[in-house]
Design a protein around this motif. Structure first.
Motif, short mmCIF file in Angstrom:
data_model
loop_
_atom_site.label_atom_id
_atom_site.label_comp_id
_atom_site.label_asym_id
_atom_site.label_seq_id
_atom_site.Cartn_x
_atom_site.Cartn_y
_atom_site.Cartn_z
N HIS A 2 0.96 -0.96 -0.45
CA HIS A 2 -0.36 0.26 -0.36
C HIS A 2 0.65 1.12 -0.05
CE1 HIS A 2 -3.96 1.84 1.70
NE2 HIS A 2 -3.32 2.56 0.82
N HIS A 4 1.88 4.92 -2.08
CA HIS A 4 1.18 5.77 -2.96
C HIS A 4 1.76 6.46 -4.22
CE1 HIS A 4 -2.71 4.90 -2.11
NE2 HIS A 4 -2.72 5.00 -0.91
N LYS A 109 -6.98 -0.65 -7.08
CA LYS A 109 -7.26 -0.10 -6.75
C LYS A 109 -8.43 1.17 -6.50
CE LYS A 109 -7.48 2.62 -2.59
NZ LYS A 109 -6.03 3.63 -1.85
N HIS A 173 -6.45 -1.09 5.95
CA HIS A 173 -6.18 -0.71 6.71
C HIS A 173 -6.54 -1.55 7.44
CE1 HIS A 173 -5.24 3.35 5.85
NE2 HIS A 173 -5.57 3.01 4.65
N ASP A 228 0.95 3.24 2.85
CA ASP A 228 0.63 4.69 2.99
C ASP A 228 1.46 5.41 2.78
OD1 ASP A 228 -1.78 4.85 1.95
OD2 ASP A 228 -3.28 4.95 3.55
ZN LIG Z 1 -4.00 4.88 1.51
#
Ligand SMILES: [Zn+2]
Length: 273
Positions: A2, A4, A109, A173, A228
């Motif tokens: 995960h 970005h 995603k 998450h 993240d």
């Molecule tokens: Zn994210």
């Protein structure tokens, strides 16, 4: 799992939402890694991250194709990238998803809070069957954190899995804050997995229920490290610290931090974007 990387104009808009602690964020969120793309790639390499996603996601109709083109070009440039794409409930979605799957895309995603749609939106009806057959993982931010709306929560995923039980969904998450129901979806469906993004950090503010932790042992093959990066308010290593202090053992950590992801996507990329 995960990470970005977004087109610079989109990245700027996303960070602006975090910087202003807007209503979709709800709190101070000092972003730690604002370097340009090249530096961030180098940083991941230096930290020993051997594969990472880019995870574009659309907030309205008509932008997925642009995001996907950018993401594909980025993946072509950076060999460690897990080639990622997104889709949105809109005209033509089954066609562009089909083309991407055909071309070898590795990961989709979706973000239900930002996109404001349900997974069983009728406009997506023709997408799921082919994705289920192709087995391309779909990472979904479906939990109601940090701020929920009418589209977040486990209900639409549950309905979708009743129709397509083999979909390889990865719950971002761990599904927080609805961690119990999302954990159950992972327990009940062979191909549903969970990503750990932010959940076990001091910052997260939604402590994972201690009584649930033993069930993470049985789910060892289905839990994937997520971070993240770069939009996090603490050092990257803090997420590893959070996993280590669950005290589930070295084998569990090896599986979550490397083996499960390597098994799903390969230790090296085998497709050319
Ligand atoms: Zn994210």
């Amino acid at each position: 799992m995960h990470v970005h990387f977004l087109p610079p104009n989109i990245q700027k808009a996303v960070w602006n939402v975090f910087d202003t602690a807007g209503p979709k964020i709800g709190r101070e969120w000092p972003i730690r890694y604002r370097q340009p793309h090249e530096e961030r790639v180098e940083l991941l390499r230096a930290m020993g991250v051997r594969r990472f996603s880019t995870l574009p996601y659309a907030h309205k109709p008509g932008v997925a194709a642009y995001l996907n083109d950018w993401s594909r070009a980025f993946a072509a440039d950076v060999p460690e990238v897990i080639w990622s794409a997104t889709f949105f409930p809109e005209e033509g979605v089954a066609a562009y998803v089909g083309e991407l799957v055909e071309a070898g895309v590795e990961l989709f995603k979706l973000h239900l809070q930002v996109g404001e749609f349900h997974l069983d939106d009728p406009l997506l009806d023709d997408v799921w069957g082919p994705l289920e057959d192709a087995g391309v993982p779909i990472l979904v931010h479906a939990g109601s954190g940090p701020v929920g709306n009418d589209f977040t929560g486990p209900d639409s995923m549950q309905r979708l899995l009743e129709r397509h039980p083999r979909l390889p969904i990865i719950v971002a998450h761990m599904g927080a804050p609805e961690v119990v129901r999302f954990l159950r979806l992972a327990e009940e469906h062979e191909h549903v997995r969970l990503d750990t993004t932010m959940v076990f950090t001091d910052f997260f503010g939604m402590p994972y229920p201690a009584w649930l932790v033993p069930r993470l042992v049985d789910l060892q093959p289905k839990i994937l490290l997520g971070t993240d990066f770069p939009t996090i308010p603490y050092p990257y290593a803090h997420q590893l610290e959070g996993l280590a202090r669950l005290d589930l053992g070295d084998d569990w950590l090896r599986a979550v931090c490397w083996e499960n992801g390597a098994g799903l996507f390969g230790a090296e990329r085998s497709v050319r974007p």
